[in-house]
Design an enzyme around this catalytic site. Sequence first.
Site, PDB file in Angstrom:
ATOM      1  CB  CYS A   1      -0.905  -0.020   1.235  1.00  0.00           C
ATOM      2  SG  CYS A   1      -1.858   1.489   1.450  1.00  0.00           S
TER       3      CYS A   1
ATOM      4  CB  CYS B   1      -0.404   2.436   3.979  1.00  0.00           C
ATOM      5  SG  CYS B   1      -2.050   1.877   3.615  1.00  0.00           S
ATOM      6  CG  ASP B   2       3.208   1.305   4.530  1.00  0.00           C
ATOM      7  OD1 ASP B   2       2.643   1.779   5.516  1.00  0.00           O
ATOM      8  OD2 ASP B   2       3.092   0.113   4.191  1.00  0.00           O
TER       9      ASP B   2
END
Lengths: 106, 410
Positions: free
Chosen positions: B136, B139-140
């Site tokens: 993701c 997300c990261d």
Amino acid sequence: MLEVNKENFEAEVLAVPGPVLVDFWSTKCEPCVALVPEVEALAEKYGDKIKFCKLNVLENRRLSIGQKVLGLPTIAIYKGGEKVAELTKDDATCANIEAMIKEHGR
Amino acid sequence: MAVRECDVLIIGAGPAGLAAALYASRAKLSTVVLDKGTPGGQVRTTWSMENYPGFARGMTGPELMDRFVDHAKEFGAEIVRGDVATVSFGGELKIVTTQKGEEYRARAVIVAPGAEPRTLGLPGERELRGKGVSYCATCDADFFEELDVVVIGNGDAAVEEAMYLTKFVNSATMIVVHDEGILDATAIIRDRAFKNPKMKWAWNSVVEEIRGDGIVESVVIKNIKTNERTELEANGVFVFVGTVPKTDFLKGHVDMDKRGYVIANELMETSADGVYCAGDARVKYLRQVITAAADGAIAAVAAEKYIHEEEGFREMVLDRENPVMVAFWSPTSQVSLDFLPAVERIAEQRAGKLNLVKIDIYKNQRVAGRYGITEAPTMAFFRKGQLVEKVCWPTNESELASVADKVIGG
């Protein structure tokens, strides 16, 4: 839940005997945002068993990487300054977090 | 245990489920959408959204999904957080329970659970998840500011996500199995990626192993032409190699293919009566927001028709005090048309004691199929909700009349 950051992480998480739960999250991480109400509900229920903290990685990137957290969501439990348990990504479900608290809580 | 009844229960609040919710609630059906997380599905984790018609630049995945949610709610659909535990599709009311113990009873169910990123099963991949291995980008990405990452995959999603990462990282190295210059991604995305100075390329290559002590430190890359292995230092590994359907909870309840995708027809009907499937979890050619939304719309309209048909049959046939003679006819069967006047005469002569309902077998294959009726004309007699007699073609007026009298006589 106590907001921890690079200034107070040492004092609030590492320097205490624990157990301390740290919710590593960020506003950009949708799975983290989805998890927030679940973790808050667990904080209500297990607040006396474990200290609940949350850490926004956007403002504390180096600290997070230093804690070997490079992915979200990550929920970790610390005891005596050491990380003793951790759940990340898909494993960080409400049921798994509750089981981890039961195992490592007071 | 809290029990809740509704017309349509939708499992999954991605674009398919939300579009279904909009159509179902707008058709005045009481509609509940169950989702275990924040509504929006995989689109939630996609930043760049430039191929949903009408929304070009400047619309992100999460923003588009917020609009889908608002739109579905506008017509009364309710979105509830819950993780499905069990399903039971056999009865007239479909029963779905959640992990927290709520029970839903719905007249029709639309399953739209979607898919999740596929993992590769590489050595080190699972151990280093959340330690530099990610599926993701949104997300990261922040963790990898000024760092070097490797991206595995070369389809549209992989290249688009890598481009998103280049806003943060020092470099993103794409590991591509094909010859130099060849990508699975479409031309427009490919050309843009080739112009991006932060994108690097390892052609004819696959990743064999992800290494690191606690966090990702390097990957081992094999050149498939020369079989040469090299270790490439990297702080992160992003994997975008397709998806797998989230259909484990449906195993044994609806037909699926070997990979776990639900088999549904053009009306999104699954093998279970009154259960529909929409979106990425279905066997289909193109998995995009627009096709998911289209599936959702079709599933909702088909479910609405199903509910009304079932309701009609119940009211007209099953709930009647008097015996009911159901004449299954078909516009394509001349004998069934020719025989209808005789059927009507028999019913008229027994008015007050026997009701007549005519059903076009072709339009109501499901109801006919349930009672084992495959050919028209077939006259089926129901008493107190039960099928008691069946008269199949060939027959004649007097034979039918005697069966009718026998049914009336009880």
